[in-house]
Enzyme design. Structure first.
Site, short mmCIF file in Angstrom:
data_model
loop_
_atom_site.label_atom_id
_atom_site.label_comp_id
_atom_site.label_asym_id
_atom_site.label_seq_id
_atom_site.Cartn_x
_atom_site.Cartn_y
_atom_site.Cartn_z
N ASP A 1 0.86 -1.18 0.00
CA ASP A 1 0.00 0.00 0.00
C ASP A 1 0.90 1.24 0.00
O ASP A 1 2.12 1.14 0.12
CB ASP A 1 -0.97 -0.01 1.20
CG ASP A 1 -2.22 0.84 0.90
OD1 ASP A 1 -2.16 1.67 -0.03
OD2 ASP A 1 -3.24 0.69 1.59
C1 BGC Z 1 -5.05 3.15 0.09
C2 BGC Z 1 -5.29 2.08 -0.95
C3 BGC Z 1 -5.19 2.65 -2.33
C4 BGC Z 1 -3.83 3.31 -2.49
C5 BGC Z 1 -3.59 3.89 -3.87
C6 BGC Z 1 -3.80 3.96 -0.19
O1 BGC Z 1 -3.71 5.06 0.64
O2 BGC Z 1 -4.98 2.56 1.36
O3 BGC Z 1 -6.55 1.50 -0.74
O4 BGC Z 1 -5.39 1.66 -3.29
O5 BGC Z 1 -3.73 4.35 -1.53
O6 BGC Z 1 -4.34 5.02 -4.08
#
Ligand code: BGC
Length: 721
Positions: free
Chosen positions: A264
């Site tokens: 993430d």
């Molecule tokens: C979130 C994810 C997301 C990623 C990309 C993160 O902050 O937890 O769910 O896919 O950002 O945008």
């Protein structure tokens, strides 16, 4: 490309080039020069350099940008390895359908498929290769603002909806430019953060993890999801991205996952904040050792992976395996031959917000709304002369939810538009009344709202929670309607009892006082692009509400966590009217049960459950029986009903939940029509994890019931032999 050619390509790559494939950058830094990236010495890194080596990009706007990014990269990459372009397409790209929690309320896997299919058409035209979807974190605490992103508190519902989304998004062949790969997230148990706070640590028993949290991720992988994203949180002390037990023992070895693990956002770098890595280099090592293939955002792998290999801290074979997984996906998507994949400006114009997509989004909004209360005032009569539309959401355009794409509000059909589309001749008076933010205290507008309400035939109170109060990093400790909305509701309802509340929100709220105050409540969630049309059609009976709650609504925040499939205690149950028994597991000051339970939802018609009949009284290992539930529409309107099947294992070697959903089916019935819904119940659906952690069923009684959580009816017993 053949496997052999991919291998030859890998062999030809320098260590830096390999590390580059495992780095993901935010498109903002190339497009708008938004993000400054610094190297180990603190100097900004040249974007061109990064663009040359990096393997993937996240978050871009449209086909034009997608192509430009690919061109920019290929112009400088001597190896000509195309970029992977990824985006969060969570519930629609340009045509927004309801938030996932609302989609869960539809209890309709086919509808989920239709919605995902339309999102796929729009995403592929935009140039998306991978969507960071589905999110299938079981969430049992609405203080957590990301509950809106999941389909349910219920593992089976999450599993089925998630798997339907994966199948519809990926199709049979990823090289088809209209198909998009899925990244299931957030592995694991991100929804169980202590005290409902986002990113918070999770302490969870092995059994609960296996039973309540893991099945949905597994179901999505079984449906073919090509990527998975470890969660930000620590699980029993170890952050997921460095959790070898989770990432290697379970995911790779036990489940045999061969796809890509992508961290993430900066989760690798966050290992330093968690306090399990001394610095970024150490963080890169830990994540790589746990076989996290891609570092989302560029901090750790880009700067340290090559050095770690040169120093022999990380083996090159581990890096090679990760790079190979990335190359394979690029190859499967056909990017070496067609680096733009589906990106096509003309196609974008054709599919974005097209009539067919709007129709799907409207239907989804209608089917996911939940009628919580109706003292006979809904549906409104079509011959009303004067309508009062009151509340801070009366003319709101931001009804799409946190993860809708930027600018989604420009395309929202508002409530006034929806009402006028349906009833062009009625007089519509609109008053805001008050605000809906925490800091709103101004109540002067309420008097005008009361005046308009008093003179109206019907009143619609549009209230809720501002769109940015739920979503990532949006936890709340109180789940009341923010601002002076309750005062507005009290005074308007006192002036005119012919009032229905439309609720717009991204999480279960505490509606105890609201329920006592108003005669009708329709939970709309964030319905998306077609909000106004769907709401108007529901209020005036053009559509019949059929949503059932995908997560229970509490009486008070103090009840959390509040899973519907809670465990029995050793103490007496509450009295039948839910009053506390002394020295029992009850609250002194309120009932245990939610205000509205999981699976609850009203309709404009009535359904009578006539019988539940099992084909056999006994069930053997690996055997199956049929359970037939007969339901009749006993009202005057056609309607849809979700028939739910629950189990209870009254005596087992470990404590079992008081109720567990094991199947569901949504049916349509005309007035007077009767249906026999036949469920096949397999022995394996009744299994659980015993003390040794083995999945078993045990001999003895199993009770099967229908109804909805906490209101089970027509119970029949079978015996496992
Ligand atoms: C979130 C994810 C997301 C990623 C990309 C993160 O902050 O937890 O769910 O896919 O950002 O945008």
């Amino acid at each position: 490309m053949t496997e052999q050619a991919l291998k030859a390509l890998l062999d030809s790559m320098t260590l830096e080039e390999k590390a580059g494939q495992l780095v993901q950058c935010n498109a903002g830094m190339f497009i708008a020069n938004e993000l400054a990236i610094t190297g180990p010495d603190g100097e900004p890194l040249p974007a061109e350099e990064l663009c040359r080596v990096m393997g993937s990009v996240l978050t871009f706007e449209d086909a034009e940008q997608a192509k430009a990014l690919q061109d920019m990269h290929l112009a400088s990459d001597p190896k000509q390895i195309p970029l992977l372009l990824m985006l969060d397409v969570i519930h629609g790209l340009r045509t927004t359908y309801p938030i996932p929690l609302a989609m869960g309320c539809s209890f309709d896997d086919d509808l989920m498929t239709e919605c995902a299919d339309m999102a796929r058409r729009e995403s592929s035209a935009c140039g998306v290769h991978v969507t960071f979807n589905p999110m299938v974190d079981t969430a049992r605490d609405a203080r957590w603002g990301r509950i809106l992103e999941t389909n349910s508190e219920e593992p089976l519902l999450n599993s089925r909806m998630g798997a339907a989304l994966v199948r519809a998004t990926q199709g049979d062949d990823l090289s088809n430019p209209e198909n998009v790969a899925c990244c299931v997230k957030h592995f694991a148990a991100y929804g169980a953060g202590e005290a409902g706070r986002d990113y918070n640590g999770v302490e969870l028993s092995e059994r609960s993890l296996m039973q309540d949290y893991l099945p949905a991720y597994k179901a999505c992988l079984d449906a073919g999801a090509r990527l998975i994203m470890p969660s930000f949180n620590s699980l029993n002390g170890v952050p997921s991205v460095a959790n070898k037990k989770l990432m290697i023992d379970l995911l790779r070895k036990e489940w045999g996952f061969e796809g890509i693990v992508i961290s993430d956002y900066n989760a690798v770098g966050e290992l330093v904040n968690h306090g399990i890595a001394a610095d970024m280099k150490d963080a890169a090592r830990l994540a790589m050792e746990a076989e996290c293939d891609i570092d989302m955002v560029q901090c750790a792998y880009y700067q340290h992976l090559a050095d770690l290999v040169r120093e022999r801290t990380v083996s090159e074979a581990t890096v090679d395996a990760a790079v190979m997984r990335v190359l394979k996906l690029k190859n499967e998507l056909g990017l070496f031959e067609h680096p733009y994949h589906g990106a096509d400006e003309e196609k974008e114009r054709e599919v974005y917000l097209c009539a067919e997509h709007r129709e799907i989004a409207r239907r989804a909004a209608e089917e996911s709304a939940v009628l919580l209360k109706n003292e006979g005032i809904l549906p409104f009569r079509k011959d009303v002369k004067r309508i009062a539309l009151i509340g801070p959401f009366a003319e709101e355009t931001r009804l799409n939810g946190f993860w809708s794409r930027p600018g989604a509000e420009r395309y929202t059909v508002t409530l006034p538009e929806g009402i006028r589309n349906l009833l062009p001749d009625a007089e519509l008076n609109i008053v805001r009344g008050c605000g809906a933010n925490f800091e709103d205290t101004e109540t002067a507008g309420i008097a005008e709202a009361v005046r308009v309400a008093a003179g109206a035939d019907v009143v619609i109170l549009a209230v809720g929670e501002p769109e940015d109060y739920s979503g990532e990093g949006r936890s709340r400790a109180e789940l009341s309607l923010p601002g002076p909305q309750m005062q507005l509701i009290r005074e308007v309802t006192a002036a005119n009892r012919n009032t229905a509340v439309l609720l717009f929100n991204g999480r279960p709220l505490v509606l105890t006082e609201l329920t006592e105050t108003v005669p009708a409540i329709l939970e709309m969630w964030y319905p998306g692009t077609e909000a106004g049309n769907a709401a108007a059609r529901l209020l005036w009976g053009e559509a019949n509400p059929c949503g059932k709650l995908s997560a229970g609504l509490p009486r008070s925040v103090g009840q959390y966590p509040m899973p519907y499939n809670r465990m029995n205690t050793g103490r007496p149950k509450p009295l039948p009217d839910d009053r506390a028994v002394p020295f029992s597991s009850c609250y002194l000051d309120m009932p245990n049960l939610p205000l509205y339970s999981f699976g609850y939802g009203l309709s404009y018609t009535s359904f009578t459950y006539e019988s539940l009949i099992t084909s056999e009284r006994t069930l053997k290992e690996n055997g199956e029986i049929q359970v037939t539930i007969t339901v009749q529409n006993t009202g005057n309107t056609a309607g849809k009903e979700t028939v739910q099947l629950y189990m209870r294992d009254p005596v087992a070697s470990v404590v079992r939940p008081v109720q567990q959903l094991i199947d569901y089916r949504k049916i349509s019935l005309r007035p007077g029509e009767r249906a026999e819904v036949v469920f096949t119940v397999r022995e394996e659906q009744l299994r659980f994890y015993n003390m040794e952690g083995r999945e078993v069923s045990e001999r003895g009684e199993i009770r099967l019931s229908t109804g909805y959580a906490d209101h089970l009816i027509l119970t029949e017993s079978i015996e496992i032999i």
